[in-house]
Design an enzyme around this catalytic site. Structure first.
Site, PDB file in Angstrom:
ATOM      1  N   HIS A 180       0.855  -1.190   0.000  1.00 41.31           N
ATOM      2  CA  HIS A 180       0.000   0.000   0.000  1.00 41.31           C
ATOM      3  C   HIS A 180       0.891   1.240   0.000  1.00 41.31           C
ATOM      4  O   HIS A 180       1.901   1.281   0.705  1.00 41.31           O
ATOM      5  CB  HIS A 180      -0.885   0.032   1.248  1.00 41.31           C
ATOM      6  CG  HIS A 180      -2.055  -0.881   1.189  1.00 41.31           C
ATOM      7  ND1 HIS A 180      -3.199  -0.660   1.909  1.00 41.31           N
ATOM      8  CD2 HIS A 180      -2.265  -2.018   0.502  1.00 41.31           C
ATOM      9  CE1 HIS A 180      -4.073  -1.620   1.654  1.00 41.31           C
ATOM     10  NE2 HIS A 180      -3.521  -2.466   0.822  1.00 41.31           N
TER      11      HIS A 180
ATOM     12  N   GLU B 140      -1.625   6.966  -0.483  1.00 39.61           N
ATOM     13  CA  GLU B 140      -2.955   7.385  -0.033  1.00 39.61           C
ATOM     14  C   GLU B 140      -2.795   8.456   1.047  1.00 39.61           C
ATOM     15  O   GLU B 140      -3.162   9.609   0.844  1.00 39.61           O
ATOM     16  CB  GLU B 140      -3.756   6.199   0.508  1.00 39.61           C
ATOM     17  CG  GLU B 140      -5.176   6.607   0.910  1.00 39.61           C
ATOM     18  CD  GLU B 140      -5.973   5.484   1.529  1.00 39.61           C
ATOM     19  OE1 GLU B 140      -7.192   5.457   1.336  1.00 39.61           O
ATOM     20  OE2 GLU B 140      -5.374   4.637   2.233  1.00 39.61           O
TER      21      GLU B 140
ATOM     22  N   ASP C 102     -10.993  -2.098  -0.461  1.00 41.93           N
ATOM     23  CA  ASP C 102     -10.205  -1.804   0.735  1.00 41.93           C
ATOM     24  C   ASP C 102     -10.669  -2.697   1.876  1.00 41.93           C
ATOM     25  O   ASP C 102     -10.443  -3.896   1.847  1.00 41.93           O
ATOM     26  CB  ASP C 102     -10.282  -0.322   1.087  1.00 41.93           C
ATOM     27  CG  ASP C 102      -9.077   0.136   1.910  1.00 41.93           C
ATOM     28  OD1 ASP C 102      -8.238  -0.722   2.259  1.00 41.93           O
ATOM     29  OD2 ASP C 102      -8.968   1.324   2.205  1.00 41.93           O
ATOM     30  N   ASP C 103     -11.334  -2.173   2.880  1.00 39.03           N
ATOM     31  CA  ASP C 103     -11.791  -2.955   4.028  1.00 39.03           C
ATOM     32  C   ASP C 103     -13.305  -2.805   4.172  1.00 39.03           C
ATOM     33  O   ASP C 103     -13.786  -1.886   4.835  1.00 39.03           O
ATOM     34  CB  ASP C 103     -11.078  -2.464   5.292  1.00 39.03           C
ATOM     35  CG  ASP C 103     -11.301  -3.384   6.471  1.00 39.03           C
ATOM     36  OD1 ASP C 103     -12.327  -4.093   6.479  1.00 39.03           O
ATOM     37  OD2 ASP C 103     -10.466  -3.396   7.386  1.00 39.03           O
TER      38      ASP C 103
END
Length: 227
Positions: free
Chosen positions: A88, A91, A169-170
């Site tokens: 990741h 962001e 994502d989550d």
């Protein structure tokens, strides 16, 4: 350890995968807030699980913590046996984080990466290296990266030749699954042609076999041709 390997072997043969035509593969992700030695241990576990359902190695959690350089060895261990490098970056931090993930960790896919658009040279690097960005529009809004889904740079990135695949994502945390990502982008004006293009990117960036990819791409074309 052995118990983890046994669990991974079981996951690779889930009944859903066998009986319902669903494929399952795993990316093991290290935690960037923990010591890099732990990431190296996890990378060695991932190496032993190639062929047992593990296809990639990642790096997640708070991007503002942990120096990417400290995780280079773990990613080298993973890449040496053909695992995808899927950290990741880009962001909560800007383009420099994206460059580090590509140049130091050898990212082949990149979780997020949206802030690469702040630096044209970084966008060019992504396009040249063929790195696919896994973009999560609704979580970007939830975390304050973008004020609204309309600010998502999906179109800018695709116009620059960067592959973009939508991700959820989550879902448990952000209460938004994969379908909702497509719905959100449709709501801000992306056409069926553009959405189909994103779906194709997700297929071609995967580790699915040629036959599976061909079937999925044919299905996308079929959907696009519907009235």
């Amino acid at each position: 350890d052995g118990s983890h390997t046994l669990t991974l072997n079981k996951l690779a043969t889930l009944p859903a995968a066998r009986g319902q035509g669903l494929g399952t593969a795993l990316v093991l992700a290290a935690n960037r807030t923990r010591h890099p030695a732990e990431a190296e241990t996890l990378a060695r576990l991932a190496r032993r699980s190639v062929g047992a359902g593990v296809v990639g190695f990642g790096l997640s959690n708070d991007e503002t913590r942990g120096d990417s350089r400290e995780f280079a060895k773990a990613f080298r261990l993973a890449r040496d046996v053909g695992l995808l490098a899927v950290p990741h970056a880009g962001e909560l931090r800007g383009p420099r984080s994206v460059r580090a993930a590509v140049e130091l960790l050898g990212a082949t896919r990149l979780g997020h990466g949206v802030r690469a658009v702040e630096d044209p040279a970084t966008v060019e690097l992504l396009a040249e290296r063929g790195v696919t960005l896994e973009v999560n529009p609704t979580s970007n809004v939830a975390l304050g990266v973008h004020a609204s889904v309309a600010d998502s740079p999906v179109r800018v990135l695709r116009a620059a030749g960067v592959a973009v695949a939508l991700g959820a994502d989550d879902p448990l945390l952000f209460r938004s699954g994969l379908v909702e990502q497509y719905t959100a982008l449709r709501s801000v004006g992306l056409s069926d042609v553009e959405l189909a293009d994103l779906a194709r990117c997700s297929v071609t960036a995967s580790t699915a076999s040629y036959d599976v990819q061909r079937a999925l791409l044919t299905g996308i074309d079929r959907w696009l041709a519907l009235p």
